[in-house]
Design a protein around this motif. Sequence first.
Motif, PDB file in Angstrom:
ATOM      1  N   LEU A  69      10.572  11.010  -1.445  1.00 55.91           N
ATOM      2  CA  LEU A  69       9.876   9.794  -1.882  1.00 55.91           C
ATOM      3  C   LEU A  69      10.868   8.726  -2.339  1.00 55.91           C
ATOM      4  O   LEU A  69      10.653   7.530  -2.132  1.00 55.91           O
ATOM      5  CB  LEU A  69       8.903  10.134  -3.011  1.00 55.91           C
ATOM      6  CG  LEU A  69       7.698  11.008  -2.621  1.00 55.91           C
ATOM      7  CD1 LEU A  69       6.936  11.447  -3.860  1.00 55.91           C
ATOM      8  CD2 LEU A  69       6.771  10.260  -1.671  1.00 55.91           C
ATOM      9  N   GLY A  70      11.969   9.156  -2.968  1.00 59.94           N
ATOM     10  CA  GLY A  70      12.992   8.199  -3.380  1.00 59.94           C
ATOM     11  C   GLY A  70      13.633   7.505  -2.194  1.00 59.94           C
ATOM     12  O   GLY A  70      13.904   6.299  -2.242  1.00 59.94           O
ATOM     13  N   ASN A  71      13.865   8.270  -1.123  1.00 56.29           N
ATOM     14  CA  ASN A  71      14.412   7.663   0.091  1.00 56.29           C
ATOM     15  C   ASN A  71      13.452   6.638   0.693  1.00 56.29           C
ATOM     16  O   ASN A  71      13.872   5.585   1.177  1.00 56.29           O
ATOM     17  CB  ASN A  71      14.719   8.755   1.122  1.00 56.29           C
ATOM     18  CG  ASN A  71      15.886   9.629   0.706  1.00 56.29           C
ATOM     19  OD1 ASN A  71      16.774   9.178  -0.017  1.00 56.29           O
ATOM     20  ND2 ASN A  71      15.901  10.882   1.158  1.00 56.29           N
ATOM     21  N   ILE A  72      12.159   6.964   0.639  1.00 51.55           N
ATOM     22  CA  ILE A  72      11.154   6.023   1.156  1.00 51.55           C
ATOM     23  C   ILE A  72      11.161   4.742   0.325  1.00 51.55           C
ATOM     24  O   ILE A  72      11.069   3.627   0.866  1.00 51.55           O
ATOM     25  CB  ILE A  72       9.757   6.669   1.159  1.00 51.55           C
ATOM     26  CG1 ILE A  72       9.718   7.830   2.176  1.00 51.55           C
ATOM     27  CG2 ILE A  72       8.688   5.640   1.499  1.00 51.55           C
ATOM     28  CD1 ILE A  72       8.420   8.603   2.176  1.00 51.55           C
ATOM     29  N   LYS A  73      11.285   4.892  -1.003  1.00 49.02           N
ATOM     30  CA  LYS A  73      11.340   3.706  -1.869  1.00 49.02           C
ATOM     31  C   LYS A  73      12.517   2.813  -1.522  1.00 49.02           C
ATOM     32  O   LYS A  73      12.402   1.582  -1.482  1.00 49.02           O
ATOM     33  CB  LYS A  73      11.440   4.146  -3.339  1.00 49.02           C
ATOM     34  CG  LYS A  73      10.135   4.584  -3.964  1.00 49.02           C
ATOM     35  CD  LYS A  73      10.346   4.867  -5.442  1.00 49.02           C
ATOM     36  CE  LYS A  73       9.043   5.264  -6.113  1.00 49.02           C
ATOM     37  NZ  LYS A  73       9.240   5.546  -7.559  1.00 49.02           N
ATOM     38  N   GLU A  74      13.674   3.425  -1.280  1.00 47.72           N
ATOM     39  CA  GLU A  74      14.861   2.647  -0.915  1.00 47.72           C
ATOM     40  C   GLU A  74      14.660   1.919   0.408  1.00 47.72           C
ATOM     41  O   GLU A  74      15.056   0.764   0.568  1.00 47.72           O
ATOM     42  CB  GLU A  74      16.082   3.564  -0.835  1.00 47.72           C
ATOM     43  CG  GLU A  74      16.545   4.106  -2.181  1.00 47.72           C
ATOM     44  CD  GLU A  74      16.974   3.006  -3.133  1.00 47.72           C
ATOM     45  OE1 GLU A  74      17.584   2.031  -2.665  1.00 47.72           O
ATOM     46  OE2 GLU A  74      16.687   3.121  -4.341  1.00 47.72           O
ATOM     47  N   THR A 130      14.664  -2.092   1.251  1.00 48.26           N
ATOM     48  CA  THR A 130      15.481  -2.660   2.321  1.00 48.26           C
ATOM     49  C   THR A 130      14.635  -3.540   3.237  1.00 48.26           C
ATOM     50  O   THR A 130      15.057  -4.636   3.641  1.00 48.26           O
ATOM     51  CB  THR A 130      16.140  -1.533   3.135  1.00 48.26           C
ATOM     52  OG1 THR A 130      16.939  -0.727   2.263  1.00 48.26           O
ATOM     53  CG2 THR A 130      17.024  -2.107   4.234  1.00 48.26           C
ATOM     54  N   GLN A 131      13.429  -3.063   3.563  1.00 55.07           N
ATOM     55  CA  GLN A 131      12.551  -3.861   4.422  1.00 55.07           C
ATOM     56  C   GLN A 131      12.101  -5.145   3.728  1.00 55.07           C
ATOM     57  O   GLN A 131      12.032  -6.203   4.359  1.00 55.07           O
ATOM     58  CB  GLN A 131      11.331  -3.030   4.835  1.00 55.07           C
ATOM     59  CG  GLN A 131      11.633  -1.990   5.896  1.00 55.07           C
ATOM     60  CD  GLN A 131      10.375  -1.437   6.533  1.00 55.07           C
ATOM     61  OE1 GLN A 131       9.309  -2.054   6.476  1.00 55.07           O
ATOM     62  NE2 GLN A 131      10.497  -0.265   7.149  1.00 55.07           N
ATOM     63  N   GLU A 167       0.833  -1.203   0.000  1.00 54.84           N
ATOM     64  CA  GLU A 167       0.000   0.000   0.000  1.00 54.84           C
ATOM     65  C   GLU A 167       0.868   1.254   0.000  1.00 54.84           C
ATOM     66  O   GLU A 167       0.572   2.229  -0.712  1.00 54.84           O
ATOM     67  CB  GLU A 167      -0.911  -0.015   1.225  1.00 54.84           C
ATOM     68  CG  GLU A 167      -1.937  -1.153   1.212  1.00 54.84           C
ATOM     69  CD  GLU A 167      -2.722  -1.240   2.511  1.00 54.84           C
ATOM     70  OE1 GLU A 167      -2.409  -0.458   3.447  1.00 54.84           O
ATOM     71  OE2 GLU A 167      -3.641  -2.080   2.589  1.00 54.84           O
ATOM     72  N   MET A 168       1.949   1.233   0.785  1.00 53.29           N
ATOM     73  CA  MET A 168       2.862   2.369   0.832  1.00 53.29           C
ATOM     74  C   MET A 168       3.521   2.606  -0.526  1.00 53.29           C
ATOM     75  O   MET A 168       3.643   3.751  -0.978  1.00 53.29           O
ATOM     76  CB  MET A 168       3.926   2.130   1.900  1.00 53.29           C
ATOM     77  CG  MET A 168       4.986   3.210   1.998  1.00 53.29           C
ATOM     78  SD  MET A 168       4.325   4.810   2.494  1.00 53.29           S
ATOM     79  CE  MET A 168       3.846   4.450   4.193  1.00 53.29           C
ATOM     80  N   SER A 169       3.928   1.529  -1.193  1.00 57.03           N
ATOM     81  CA  SER A 169       4.568   1.662  -2.505  1.00 57.03           C
ATOM     82  C   SER A 169       3.620   2.280  -3.520  1.00 57.03           C
ATOM     83  O   SER A 169       4.023   3.147  -4.321  1.00 57.03           O
ATOM     84  CB  SER A 169       5.046   0.297  -2.994  1.00 57.03           C
ATOM     85  OG  SER A 169       6.024  -0.232  -2.138  1.00 57.03           O
ATOM     86  N   SER A 170       2.364   1.850  -3.508  1.00 59.59           N
ATOM     87  CA  SER A 170       1.385   2.426  -4.444  1.00 59.59           C
ATOM     88  C   SER A 170       1.138   3.895  -4.144  1.00 59.59           C
ATOM     89  O   SER A 170       1.023   4.723  -5.064  1.00 59.59           O
ATOM     90  CB  SER A 170       0.073   1.638  -4.378  1.00 59.59           C
ATOM     91  OG  SER A 170      -0.499   1.714  -3.085  1.00 59.59           O
ATOM     92  N   GLN A 171       1.084   4.273  -2.864  1.00 59.40           N
ATOM     93  CA  GLN A 171       0.902   5.675  -2.500  1.00 59.40           C
ATOM     94  C   GLN A 171       2.099   6.520  -2.932  1.00 59.40           C
ATOM     95  O   GLN A 171       1.937   7.638  -3.435  1.00 59.40           O
ATOM     96  CB  GLN A 171       0.694   5.804  -0.995  1.00 59.40           C
ATOM     97  CG  GLN A 171      -0.637   5.239  -0.503  1.00 59.40           C
ATOM     98  CD  GLN A 171      -0.765   5.307   1.011  1.00 59.40           C
ATOM     99  OE1 GLN A 171       0.100   5.857   1.690  1.00 59.40           O
ATOM    100  NE2 GLN A 171      -1.838   4.733   1.531  1.00 59.40           N
ATOM    101  N   VAL A 172       3.311   5.981  -2.738  1.00 54.38           N
ATOM    102  CA  VAL A 172       4.515   6.701  -3.146  1.00 54.38           C
ATOM    103  C   VAL A 172       4.537   6.909  -4.652  1.00 54.38           C
ATOM    104  O   VAL A 172       4.892   7.989  -5.150  1.00 54.38           O
ATOM    105  CB  VAL A 172       5.779   5.947  -2.675  1.00 54.38           C
ATOM    106  CG1 VAL A 172       7.039   6.523  -3.325  1.00 54.38           C
ATOM    107  CG2 VAL A 172       5.903   6.018  -1.167  1.00 54.38           C
ATOM    108  N   ASN A 173       4.155   5.867  -5.416  1.00 52.92           N
ATOM    109  CA  ASN A 173       4.138   5.990  -6.875  1.00 52.92           C
ATOM    110  C   ASN A 173       3.141   7.047  -7.338  1.00 52.92           C
ATOM    111  O   ASN A 173       3.394   7.782  -8.293  1.00 52.92           O
ATOM    112  CB  ASN A 173       3.800   4.641  -7.515  1.00 52.92           C
ATOM    113  CG  ASN A 173       4.916   3.635  -7.332  1.00 52.92           C
ATOM    114  OD1 ASN A 173       6.087   3.998  -7.235  1.00 52.92           O
ATOM    115  ND2 ASN A 173       4.566   2.355  -7.278  1.00 52.92           N
TER     116      ASN A 173
END
Length: 339
Positions: free
Chosen positions: A76-81, A85-86, A56-62
């Motif tokens: 947003l790029g940092n969140i993607k990285e 990692t998680q 859900e987080m990935s779709s929101q970031v996109n």
Amino acid sequence: MPQSLIEIQEEWKSLEQDFQMLQETHKKYLQKLDEISRLQSSCSSSIARQRKKLKEMSSQVNKCTKGSSADDAKTLGNIKEQVKTQEHAFSEMDAFLPKKNGLYLSLVLGNVNVTLLSKQSKFAYKDEYEKFKLYLTVVLLLLSFICFFFVSYRFLDAIFNFLLVWFYCTLTIRESILITNGSRIKGWWVFHHYISAFLSGVMLTWPDGILYQTFRGQFLAYSLYQNFVQCLQYYYQSGCLYRLRTLGERHNMDLTVEGFQSWMWKGLTFLLPFLFFGHFWQLFNSVSLFRMAQLPDCREWQVRVCGACFLILFMGNFFTTLAVVRHKSKSRNQKPKSM
């Protein structure tokens, strides 16, 4: 009271004390097993929830990335990285948690839990798999040598083909267990063993006759060469894996496989000709069998089926090896440019 009886009584008291301590230890052991089972269930459910939230987080970031400012895009790029990692951390956790067997293992073993819960047991099972593969390859090499040069009995050929069937079937089971426990063997190299097991089974059922004797020498020579190349591959790949694991560049559960891998590139010049020659020998076997199938006296269905199996093996091995070589060559050429 006799001295011997006193000694027996003292020894019995000591045994009773040891038995009571053992009962207490076993009771603690069962309690720890229950605790471990509860912790495993808790971790598995937590990982499932976290993965769902990460999606859900990935779709929101996109969605937010489109039309965002430079500063927002960086955040947003940092969140993607961090999400990546998680996800990688979850994969590492999963390797030590029980999981459902795949379709193949479920059909063969049922619902038995095959997840090994310690690094030591995983490595021990992987090393035992590698030794099994090497020892059986040497046995098959010797047996194919004997059948090709010294003995021409259909009974001994049947033993050789039966051993091939058992070997490849056992490899498919062991590899499925290793994949469940974190090994990264994938794609064609897994499917290759299923095709090889089926091909060996068809060769086992091929009745003795003119066509069988015509192809027998060619098949045994191919088997002799194939087992020789597999021994070369094992010693080369095991050395490469040891060096790369020591440098931290490869996963500890990676395996030696029957094919060319990208991590084998360093210092490799001599194995590729052997591999490609074996691939084209598979094509030659396929063409020979399809030509035999056109003969008027060909009534064995095994001829066409074996020809199709050899053709599938050639196409899978040849194009997969080409793809790996092409990918590795591109990555090597791009490194100097990026520097």
